[in-house]
Design a protein around this motif. Structure first.
Motif, mmCIF file in Angstrom:
data_model
loop_
_atom_site.group_PDB
_atom_site.id
_atom_site.type_symbol
_atom_site.label_atom_id
_atom_site.label_comp_id
_atom_site.label_asym_id
_atom_site.label_seq_id
_atom_site.Cartn_x
_atom_site.Cartn_y
_atom_site.Cartn_z
ATOM 1 N N MET A 129 0.842 -1.183 0.000
ATOM 2 C CA MET A 129 0.000 0.000 0.000
ATOM 3 C C MET A 129 0.881 1.238 0.000
ATOM 4 S SD MET A 129 -2.605 1.497 2.844
ATOM 5 C CE MET A 129 -1.277 2.253 3.727
ATOM 6 N N SER A 130 0.549 2.224 -0.804
ATOM 7 C CA SER A 130 1.283 3.475 -0.823
ATOM 8 C C SER A 130 0.562 4.487 0.053
ATOM 9 C CB SER A 130 1.377 3.993 -2.264
ATOM 10 O OG SER A 130 0.128 4.484 -2.695
ATOM 11 N N THR A 131 1.208 5.624 0.275
ATOM 12 C CA THR A 131 0.585 6.672 1.082
ATOM 13 C C THR A 131 -0.503 7.394 0.302
ATOM 14 O OG1 THR A 131 2.298 8.224 0.402
ATOM 15 C CG2 THR A 131 2.651 7.044 2.482
ATOM 16 N N ASN A 132 -0.607 7.091 -0.977
ATOM 17 C CA ASN A 132 -1.625 7.731 -1.819
ATOM 18 C C ASN A 132 -2.843 6.850 -2.030
ATOM 19 O OD1 ASN A 132 -0.089 10.062 -2.203
ATOM 20 N ND2 ASN A 132 1.015 9.135 -3.910
ATOM 21 N N SER A 133 -2.990 5.829 -1.194
ATOM 22 C CA SER A 133 -4.145 4.947 -1.315
ATOM 23 C C SER A 133 -4.523 4.432 0.071
ATOM 24 C CB SER A 133 -3.838 3.777 -2.258
ATOM 25 O OG SER A 133 -2.821 2.962 -1.721
ATOM 26 N N SER A 169 -5.512 1.338 2.746
ATOM 27 C CA SER A 169 -5.162 -0.066 2.926
ATOM 28 C C SER A 169 -6.402 -0.891 2.591
ATOM 29 C CB SER A 169 -4.680 -0.337 4.353
ATOM 30 O OG SER A 169 -5.719 -0.126 5.271
ATOM 31 N N TYR A 170 -6.180 -2.086 2.088
ATOM 32 C CA TYR A 170 -7.300 -2.923 1.681
ATOM 33 C C TYR A 170 -7.018 -4.362 2.062
ATOM 34 C CZ TYR A 170 -4.157 -3.245 -2.348
ATOM 35 O OH TYR A 170 -3.071 -3.400 -3.161
ATOM 36 N N THR A 171 -8.093 -5.140 2.094
ATOM 37 C CA THR A 171 -7.964 -6.562 2.398
ATOM 38 C C THR A 171 -8.402 -7.357 1.179
ATOM 39 O OG1 THR A 171 -10.198 -6.653 3.330
ATOM 40 C CG2 THR A 171 -8.388 -6.237 4.872
ATOM 41 N N LYS A 172 -7.853 -8.548 1.074
ATOM 42 C CA LYS A 172 -8.168 -9.443 -0.040
ATOM 43 C C LYS A 172 -8.688 -10.744 0.542
ATOM 44 C CE LYS A 172 -5.952 -12.227 -3.570
ATOM 45 N NZ LYS A 172 -4.695 -12.739 -4.059
ATOM 46 N N GLU A 173 -9.722 -11.289 -0.079
ATOM 47 C CA GLU A 173 -10.233 -12.589 0.348
ATOM 48 C C GLU A 173 -10.737 -13.371 -0.860
ATOM 49 O OE1 GLU A 173 -14.543 -11.625 2.021
ATOM 50 O OE2 GLU A 173 -12.986 -10.454 3.027
ATOM 51 N N PHE A 229 -11.628 -7.509 -2.935
ATOM 52 C CA PHE A 229 -10.870 -6.554 -2.148
ATOM 53 C C PHE A 229 -11.857 -5.564 -1.534
ATOM 54 C CE2 PHE A 229 -8.073 -8.135 -5.378
ATOM 55 C CZ PHE A 229 -6.820 -8.197 -4.792
ATOM 56 N N THR A 230 -11.622 -5.166 -0.310
ATOM 57 C CA THR A 230 -12.442 -4.148 0.332
ATOM 58 C C THR A 230 -11.545 -3.136 1.017
ATOM 59 O OG1 THR A 230 -12.664 -5.479 2.338
ATOM 60 C CG2 THR A 230 -14.430 -5.669 0.707
ATOM 61 N N PHE A 231 -12.053 -1.913 1.104
ATOM 62 C CA PHE A 231 -11.325 -0.871 1.840
ATOM 63 C C PHE A 231 -12.308 0.140 2.379
ATOM 64 C CE2 PHE A 231 -11.323 0.463 -2.609
ATOM 65 C CZ PHE A 231 -11.580 1.825 -2.577
ATOM 66 N N LEU A 232 -11.884 0.831 3.425
ATOM 67 C CA LEU A 232 -12.693 1.828 4.110
ATOM 68 C C LEU A 232 -12.050 3.191 3.906
ATOM 69 C CD1 LEU A 232 -15.187 1.983 5.995
ATOM 70 C CD2 LEU A 232 -13.599 1.862 7.923
ATOM 71 N N THR A 233 -12.850 4.188 3.528
ATOM 72 C CA THR A 233 -12.322 5.525 3.297
ATOM 73 C C THR A 233 -12.334 6.344 4.591
ATOM 74 O OG1 THR A 233 -14.412 6.635 2.795
ATOM 75 C CG2 THR A 233 -13.332 5.454 0.976
ATOM 76 N N LYS A 234 -11.660 7.468 4.545
ATOM 77 C CA LYS A 234 -11.627 8.363 5.708
ATOM 78 C C LYS A 234 -13.010 8.932 6.016
ATOM 79 C CE LYS A 234 -10.144 12.198 2.782
ATOM 80 N NZ LYS A 234 -8.987 12.975 2.362
ATOM 81 N N HIS A 235 -13.934 8.836 5.076
ATOM 82 C CA HIS A 235 -15.305 9.319 5.280
ATOM 83 C C HIS A 235 -16.232 8.200 5.771
ATOM 84 C CE1 HIS A 235 -14.147 13.049 3.336
ATOM 85 N NE2 HIS A 235 -13.673 12.344 2.330
ATOM 86 N N GLY A 236 -15.655 7.015 6.031
ATOM 87 C CA GLY A 236 -16.440 5.894 6.543
ATOM 88 C C GLY A 236 -17.185 5.110 5.481
ATOM 89 N N LEU A 237 -16.851 5.321 4.222
ATOM 90 C CA LEU A 237 -17.489 4.580 3.134
ATOM 91 C C LEU A 237 -16.689 3.306 2.865
ATOM 92 C CD1 LEU A 237 -18.208 7.520 0.667
ATOM 93 C CD2 LEU A 237 -19.736 6.550 2.375
ATOM 94 N N GLU A 238 -17.393 2.203 2.687
ATOM 95 C CA GLU A 238 -16.731 0.935 2.397
ATOM 96 C C GLU A 238 -16.885 0.612 0.912
ATOM 97 O OE1 GLU A 238 -16.421 -3.644 4.004
ATOM 98 O OE2 GLU A 238 -18.105 -2.402 4.651
ATOM 99 N N GLU A 273 -4.460 0.674 -7.671
ATOM 100 C CA GLU A 273 -3.457 -0.173 -7.019
ATOM 101 C C GLU A 273 -3.936 -1.620 -6.928
ATOM 102 O OE1 GLU A 273 -1.429 -0.335 -2.670
ATOM 103 O OE2 GLU A 273 -1.373 1.603 -3.696
ATOM 104 N N ILE A 274 -5.203 -1.816 -6.648
ATOM 105 C CA ILE A 274 -5.763 -3.167 -6.572
ATOM 106 C C ILE A 274 -5.678 -3.861 -7.941
ATOM 107 C CG2 ILE A 274 -7.942 -4.439 -6.296
ATOM 108 C CD1 ILE A 274 -8.575 -2.460 -3.959
ATOM 109 N N ILE A 275 -5.924 -3.138 -9.010
ATOM 110 C CA ILE A 275 -5.814 -3.720 -10.354
ATOM 111 C C ILE A 275 -4.371 -4.167 -10.615
ATOM 112 C CG2 ILE A 275 -5.969 -3.264 -12.843
ATOM 113 C CD1 ILE A 275 -8.344 -1.383 -12.160
#
Length: 160
Positions: A1-5, A7-11, A17-26, A69-71
């Motif tokens: 993960m870079s500082t411009n994205s 963090s995400y999880t993979k399953e 892949f899922t990630f949570l934004t600073k605004h609380g959006l998943e 980044e996920i792609i």
């Protein structure tokens, strides 16, 4: 993960892949292996992404950066895959989707990847599709991929 994205999880085997934004959006980014029973497309994956909370979109450049980044991560693990996405006109968001993938492609090493766009229309359904494919040149030849796609679309049309 870079500082411009984010963090995400993979399953899963069809990676999700899922990630949570600073605004609380998943958000999710999914790669679904397609089963067309066609040997030319045995490594075909469809990509989909979206926001899970059904909240209003908040402008956040890190969302786009994270999806890009996920792609890249997907292609690191599934190097010989043919990645496919459909930008249909049903929800009028096809231009946004297409622009995101154009941006991803422009950030990639274009000598390493090819991008193929095919406009496909089903007149009786009045729906226009922009079919787009991204793949590594090391594993796929653009002219051969184009011919396989045309043949597959002709097969789909003849089944109607």
């Amino acid at each position: 993960m870079s500082t411009n994205s984010y963090s995400y999880t993979k399953e899963g085997n069809d990676p999700l892949f899922t990630f949570l934004t600073k605004h609380g959006l998943e958000y999710y980014v999914s790669f679904k292996k397609m089963d067309l029973e066609n040997e030319n497309f045995n490594r075909l994956y469809a990509i989909d992404f979206g926001e899970l909370n059904n909240k209003k979109f908040i402008k956040d450049d890190l969302i786009e950066n994270t999806i890009i980044e996920i792609i890249f991560d997907f292609f690191a693990s599934y190097t010989d895959s043919l990645l496919h996405y459909v930008c249909d006109s049903l929800d009028n968001k096809q231009l946004f989707r297409s622009k995101l993938f154009d941006k991803w492609y422009s950030k990639s090493d274009n000598k390493e990847f090819s991008k193929l766009e095919i406009n496909y229309e089903i007149p009786e359904e009045e729906i226009r599709y922009k079919l787009e494919f991204i793949f590594k040149n090391e594993f796929h030849n653009i002219e051969i991929v184009k011919q396989h796609i045309k043949t597959q679309l002709d097969d789909f049309s003849s089944m109607k």
